[in-house]
Design a protein around this motif. Structure first.
Motif, PDB file in Angstrom:
ATOM      1  N   LEU A  42       0.830  -1.202   0.000  1.00 46.08           N
ATOM      2  CA  LEU A  42       0.000   0.000   0.000  1.00 46.08           C
ATOM      3  C   LEU A  42       0.868   1.257   0.000  1.00 46.08           C
ATOM      4  O   LEU A  42       0.604   2.206  -0.757  1.00 46.08           O
ATOM      5  CB  LEU A  42      -0.934  -0.004   1.210  1.00 46.08           C
ATOM      6  N   ASN A  43       1.917   1.266   0.814  1.00 44.95           N
ATOM      7  CA  ASN A  43       2.835   2.413   0.839  1.00 44.95           C
ATOM      8  C   ASN A  43       3.537   2.590  -0.506  1.00 44.95           C
ATOM      9  O   ASN A  43       3.740   3.717  -0.961  1.00 44.95           O
ATOM     10  CB  ASN A  43       3.853   2.265   1.962  1.00 44.95           C
ATOM     11  N   TYR A  44       3.899   1.477  -1.147  1.00 45.59           N
ATOM     12  CA  TYR A  44       4.515   1.548  -2.476  1.00 45.59           C
ATOM     13  C   TYR A  44       3.562   2.228  -3.463  1.00 45.59           C
ATOM     14  O   TYR A  44       3.953   3.126  -4.210  1.00 45.59           O
ATOM     15  CB  TYR A  44       4.874   0.135  -2.957  1.00 45.59           C
ATOM     16  N   ILE A  45       2.300   1.826  -3.445  1.00 43.48           N
ATOM     17  CA  ILE A  45       1.298   2.417  -4.345  1.00 43.48           C
ATOM     18  C   ILE A  45       1.107   3.895  -4.021  1.00 43.48           C
ATOM     19  O   ILE A  45       1.048   4.741  -4.932  1.00 43.48           O
ATOM     20  CB  ILE A  45      -0.033   1.654  -4.234  1.00 43.48           C
ATOM     21  N   HIS A  46       1.025   4.215  -2.733  1.00 47.00           N
ATOM     22  CA  HIS A  46       0.840   5.614  -2.334  1.00 47.00           C
ATOM     23  C   HIS A  46       2.016   6.488  -2.768  1.00 47.00           C
ATOM     24  O   HIS A  46       1.830   7.670  -3.080  1.00 47.00           O
ATOM     25  CB  HIS A  46       0.659   5.720  -0.813  1.00 47.00           C
TER      26      HIS A  46
ATOM     27  N   TYR B  54      -2.037  13.632  -3.530  1.00 43.94           N
ATOM     28  CA  TYR B  54      -2.520  13.112  -4.815  1.00 43.94           C
ATOM     29  C   TYR B  54      -4.014  12.827  -4.697  1.00 43.94           C
ATOM     30  O   TYR B  54      -4.456  12.007  -3.906  1.00 43.94           O
ATOM     31  CB  TYR B  54      -1.752  11.851  -5.216  1.00 43.94           C
ATOM     32  N   ARG B  55      -4.784  13.512  -5.478  1.00 46.38           N
ATOM     33  CA  ARG B  55      -6.249  13.493  -5.388  1.00 46.38           C
ATOM     34  C   ARG B  55      -6.851  12.096  -5.539  1.00 46.38           C
ATOM     35  O   ARG B  55      -7.865  11.786  -4.935  1.00 46.38           O
ATOM     36  CB  ARG B  55      -6.800  14.430  -6.459  1.00 46.38           C
ATOM     37  N   TYR B  56      -6.271  11.254  -6.369  1.00 48.73           N
ATOM     38  CA  TYR B  56      -6.862   9.955  -6.695  1.00 48.73           C
ATOM     39  C   TYR B  56      -6.266   8.819  -5.873  1.00 48.73           C
ATOM     40  O   TYR B  56      -6.286   7.671  -6.292  1.00 48.73           O
ATOM     41  CB  TYR B  56      -6.716   9.683  -8.190  1.00 48.73           C
ATOM     42  N   SER B  57      -5.741   9.116  -4.717  1.00 46.55           N
ATOM     43  CA  SER B  57      -5.094   8.118  -3.863  1.00 46.55           C
ATOM     44  C   SER B  57      -5.795   8.023  -2.519  1.00 46.55           C
ATOM     45  O   SER B  57      -6.357   9.005  -2.030  1.00 46.55           O
ATOM     46  CB  SER B  57      -3.626   8.514  -3.649  1.00 46.55           C
ATOM     47  N   SER B  58      -5.723   6.849  -1.936  1.00 48.60           N
ATOM     48  CA  SER B  58      -6.249   6.684  -0.579  1.00 48.60           C
ATOM     49  C   SER B  58      -5.244   7.181   0.458  1.00 48.60           C
ATOM     50  O   SER B  58      -5.541   7.166   1.653  1.00 48.60           O
ATOM     51  CB  SER B  58      -6.592   5.218  -0.316  1.00 48.60           C
ATOM     52  N   ALA B  59      -4.082   7.634   0.030  1.00 54.22           N
ATOM     53  CA  ALA B  59      -3.065   8.120   0.963  1.00 54.22           C
ATOM     54  C   ALA B  59      -3.609   9.244   1.834  1.00 54.22           C
ATOM     55  O   ALA B  59      -3.258   9.348   3.008  1.00 54.22           O
ATOM     56  CB  ALA B  59      -1.818   8.593   0.213  1.00 54.22           C
TER      57      ALA B  59
END
Length: 96
Positions: free
Chosen positions: A56-60, A75-80
């Motif tokens: 998940l951190n890698y994706i964020h 980043y608007r399109y992220s769950s971060a």
């Protein structure tokens, strides 16, 4: 993803993205029309919470590495942003 892209006439980059996916599939006999996923993807089942958080951190961090934003949660399109304590575009069920 391809079906959604093909049906969304409001998406201004629709034709460009479809042509990129089609070009990526051109020289691969296993692909019929479009290549959406990158070659060499190694699927692994996620069984441990720590491993899940690592992925998940890698994706964020991808938008940060691509220099789209300075901080993952921007980043608007992220769950971060949900993991940073803000509310994103979609409801997120947090893990970890």
């Amino acid at each position: 993803m391809i079906a959604a892209l093909r049906s969304d006439l409001r998406e201004s980059r629709r034709d460009w993205m479809l042509s990129q996916f089609e070009y990526a599939a051109k020289n691969d006999p296993k692909i019929k029309k479009y290549r959406f996923w990158q070659e060499g993807v190694d699927c692994q089942e996620i069984l441990l919470n720590d491993y899940c958080m690592q992925k998940l951190n890698y994706i964020h961090e991808n938008p940060v590495r691509a220099e789209i934003v300075d901080h993952a949660e921007d980043y608007r399109y992220s769950s971060a942003m949900d993991y940073a304590g803000r509310r994103g575009l979609l409801e997120v069920w947090r893990i970890g």
